[in-house]
Design an enzyme around this catalytic site. Structure first.
Site, PDB file in Angstrom:
ATOM      1  N   GLU A 147      62.776  -2.763  58.481  1.00  0.00           N
ATOM      2  CA  GLU A 147      63.505  -2.148  59.867  1.00  0.00           C
ATOM      3  C   GLU A 147      64.331  -3.396  60.259  1.00  0.00           C
ATOM      4  O   GLU A 147      63.912  -4.517  60.298  1.00  0.00           O
ATOM      5  CB  GLU A 147      62.658  -1.951  61.068  1.00  0.00           C
ATOM      6  CG  GLU A 147      63.502  -1.603  62.176  1.00  0.00           C
ATOM      7  CD  GLU A 147      64.638  -0.648  62.336  1.00  0.00           C
ATOM      8  OE1 GLU A 147      64.497   0.557  62.024  1.00  0.00           O
ATOM      9  OE2 GLU A 147      65.760  -1.053  62.619  1.00  0.00           O
ATOM     10  N   LYS A 148      65.950  -3.291  60.073  1.00  0.00           N
ATOM     11  CA  LYS A 148      66.811  -4.377  60.261  1.00  0.00           C
ATOM     12  C   LYS A 148      67.044  -4.505  61.733  1.00  0.00           C
ATOM     13  O   LYS A 148      67.346  -5.703  62.147  1.00  0.00           O
ATOM     14  CB  LYS A 148      67.796  -3.985  59.893  1.00  0.00           C
ATOM     15  CG  LYS A 148      68.887  -3.028  60.586  1.00  0.00           C
ATOM     16  CD  LYS A 148      70.227  -2.690  59.633  1.00  0.00           C
ATOM     17  CE  LYS A 148      71.026  -1.654  60.512  1.00  0.00           C
ATOM     18  NZ  LYS A 148      72.420  -1.474  59.744  1.00  0.00           N
ATOM     19  N   CYS A 171      66.163   6.359  68.502  1.00  0.00           N
ATOM     20  CA  CYS A 171      65.567   7.228  69.601  1.00  0.00           C
ATOM     21  C   CYS A 171      64.572   6.421  70.338  1.00  0.00           C
ATOM     22  O   CYS A 171      65.129   6.666  71.668  1.00  0.00           O
ATOM     23  CB  CYS A 171      64.497   8.362  68.844  1.00  0.00           C
ATOM     24  SG  CYS A 171      63.549   9.509  70.057  1.00  0.00           S
ATOM     25  N   HIS A 222      49.370  30.842  86.156  1.00  0.00           N
ATOM     26  CA  HIS A 222      50.044  31.166  87.512  1.00  0.00           C
ATOM     27  C   HIS A 222      49.798  29.987  88.437  1.00  0.00           C
ATOM     28  O   HIS A 222      48.523  29.867  88.768  1.00  0.00           O
ATOM     29  CB  HIS A 222      49.819  32.589  87.791  1.00  0.00           C
ATOM     30  CG  HIS A 222      50.365  32.916  89.137  1.00  0.00           C
ATOM     31  ND1 HIS A 222      51.950  33.398  89.184  1.00  0.00           N
ATOM     32  CD2 HIS A 222      50.152  33.029  90.492  1.00  0.00           C
ATOM     33  CE1 HIS A 222      52.086  33.604  90.322  1.00  0.00           C
ATOM     34  NE2 HIS A 222      51.257  33.403  90.919  1.00  0.00           N
TER      35      HIS A 222
END
Ligand code: FAD
Ligand code: NAD
Length: 455
Positions: free
Chosen positions: A31-32, A39, A441
């Protein structure tokens, strides 16, 4: 030699890494920038965190509708930004924690594919070489910058990433592109008192959504003071001036403090120059198992250019890794049942086929269909919590066998229960089967059942 190398640590990359490593594959992830990808860092999470702050402010200003007097309501945008950063940090740390196990190696840096053959993929990162038997490309996407004169080098022109990091609110903003990013930022800025103008090239904003839902949103937004120019092209930007031309109309110049460009995103192929796989329209071509034209190379997420959503990216990653592990040999993604949400106020949520998919020139399935449709005010909880608001729930049904093909809604908080509609579409439920499901409900989700109950 690693069993699996993954380039990119967004929803596709981190989902694949977790699943592969926990199931015994020796996995390496590159990961750079920041784990979590677009995200978590500059997309879904920071936008929704700021939107929530804006909604709180908006609700406080309008509290009188609910019998509550709030005096001298104000906000501090820098505090909103600080909270946004805190939320992002917390979630990124959570992902890091989830990826800690004996089979996982994480490398910070820009990965470059050096070479690949049927047996080995060689990747270079930070001066080191790494070898793996398989590769998953999860490099995501980048903002598309259209060739409009005056954008490049103009500090007043923002991408969504720059807009998210600005610590001051602009006095006014022109948003070029009324798609998902454009309309979410329009909501954020408008609720915080910024003068907003949206310029959209197509005849409607959010052109991919159900037109009835969009028209209800537009009625509200236009009345509340957002300027929306459709069928309008931006010809040029000159400093703080946006020069545009409505179709068949007079050229106009809008003076503004900032300009946001949100006209779509494109697959990010950074570091992949040496990759020899089939491409189509700038994105990596994959089969149902997320496999590229090279058997040991897979791709998932925005880089495949399919549907650019985080939940699609993570599901694609699950399918790719599931296939590598031979967990469930033939699991596929049900692209017909992918929910999508636009976090405007009110929210729009939808899944499955729309009426336009079943008729007219863009028809994809020429069958007879019927539409069941109800205002959201048929839900007691909606009325209790949405003073003066309208909303809609539409169910598109196969006329012959009564299968639910699509559901399209506007009204808060439809994002929270569109998954029930996705489930029905995914499982191919008929209306009669769906009617047997019991909904709690009072909840707004009951609108789904009420709509299905229409004869
Ligand atoms: P990304 O999340 O983009 O991750 C790719 C990663 O790869 C990045 O971290 C990048 O740094 C890294 N990388 C790239 N090249 C290399 C390299 N050579 N070496 C090492 N690392 C590399 N989707 C939703 O579903 N819901 C939303 O509400 C939503 N809101 C959004 C709001 C905005 C403003 C934006 C821009 C997007 C939003 N999206 C949303 C879309 C969503 O962010 C993407 O669909 C998702 O992040 C795609 O995941 P990915 O894993 O494919 O790529
Ligand atoms: P988009 O494709 O949703 O919208 C782009 C809009 O810009 C379209 O309406 C298009 O007609 C318009 N456009 C294109 N060129 C133009 C021009 N020159 N002038 C004026 N208008 C022009 O793209 P986006 O809003 O940039 O979002 C990118 C991706 O990010 C999308 O695929 C979306 O799915 C994803 N995203 C998702 C969410 C969410 O799920 N809530 C939120 C933000 C982004």
């Amino acid at each position: 030699m690693y069993d699996l190398a993954i380039i990119g640590g967004g929803p596709a990359g981190y989902t694949a890494a977790e699943q592969a490593s926990l199931n015994g594959l020796k996995t390496i992830l590159f990961e750079k920038e920041q784990l979590g990808g677009t995200c978590l860092n500059v997309g879904c999470i920071p936008t929704k965190t700021l939107l929530y702050s804006a909604k709180q402010y908006h609700n406080a200003l309008n509290a009188r509708k609910y019998g509550v007097e709030a005096q001298a309501v104000s906000f501090d945008y820098q505090k909103m930004q600080q909270r946004k950063q805190k939320v992002v940090r917390k979630l990124v740390a959570g992902i890091k924690q989830r990826l800690k196990n004996d089979n996982m190696t994480m490398v910070s840096g820009r990965a470059v594919v050096v070479s690949h053959d049927e047996k080995t993929i060689v990747i270079e990162c930070g001066g080191e070489k790494y070898e793996a038997q398989r590769l998953l490309i999860a490099t995501g996407s980048n903002n598309f910058v259209p060739p409009i004169p005056g954008i490049n080098g103009n500090a007043d022109v923002w991408s969504s990433t720059e807009a998210l990091s600005a610590t001051e609110l602009p006095a006014s903003i022109v948003i070029v592109g009324g798609g998902v990013i454009g309309m979410e930022f329009a909501t954020l800025y408008h609720e915080l008192g910024v003068k907003v103008t949206v310029v959209e090239a197509m005849p409607s904003v959010l052109p991919q959504l159900d037109p009835e839902c969009v028209s209800l949103l537009l009625d509200k937004y236009k009345k509340s003071g957002i300027d929306i120019l459709t069928s309008t092209k931006v010809l040029a930007i000159d400093g703080k001036k946006v020069i545009c031309e409505p179709q068949g109309g007079e050229r106009l110049t809008i003076e503004t403090d900032k300009i946001l460009i949100s006209v779509g995103r494109r697959a990010n192929l950074d570091g992949l120059d040496n990759l020899k796989v089939d491409m189509e329209r700038g994105a990596i071509v994959v089969n149902d198992m997320m496999q590229t034209s090279c058997k040991n190379i897979f791709a998932a997420g925005d880089v495949t250019g399919k549907i650019m959503l985080a939940h699609v990216a993570s599901r694609q990653a699950e399918v790719a890794v599931g296939y590598m592990l031979k967990l469930i040999p033939l699991q596929r993604i049900a692209y017909n049942a992918i929910p999508s949400v636009v976090y405007t106020n009110p929210e729009i949520a939808s899944v499955g086929l729309q009426e336009r998919d079943l008729k007219g020139e863009n028809c994809v399935l020429p069958i007879e269909y019927e539409v069941k449709s109800l205002p959201m005010t048929f839900s007691g909880r909606f009325v209790a919590e949405n003073e003066g608001e309208t909303g809609l729930c539409k169910m598109v049904v196969d006329k012959k066998n009564k299968t639910i093909l699509g559901v399209h809604m506007i009204g808060n908080p439809c994002s929270e229960f569109v998954a029930a509609a996705s489930f029905a579409v995914r499982m191919g439920y008929t209306v009669a089967e769906f009617r047997q499901v019991v909904f709690p409900h009072p909840t707004v989700s009951e609108i789904l059942k009420e709509t299905a109950n229409i004869e």
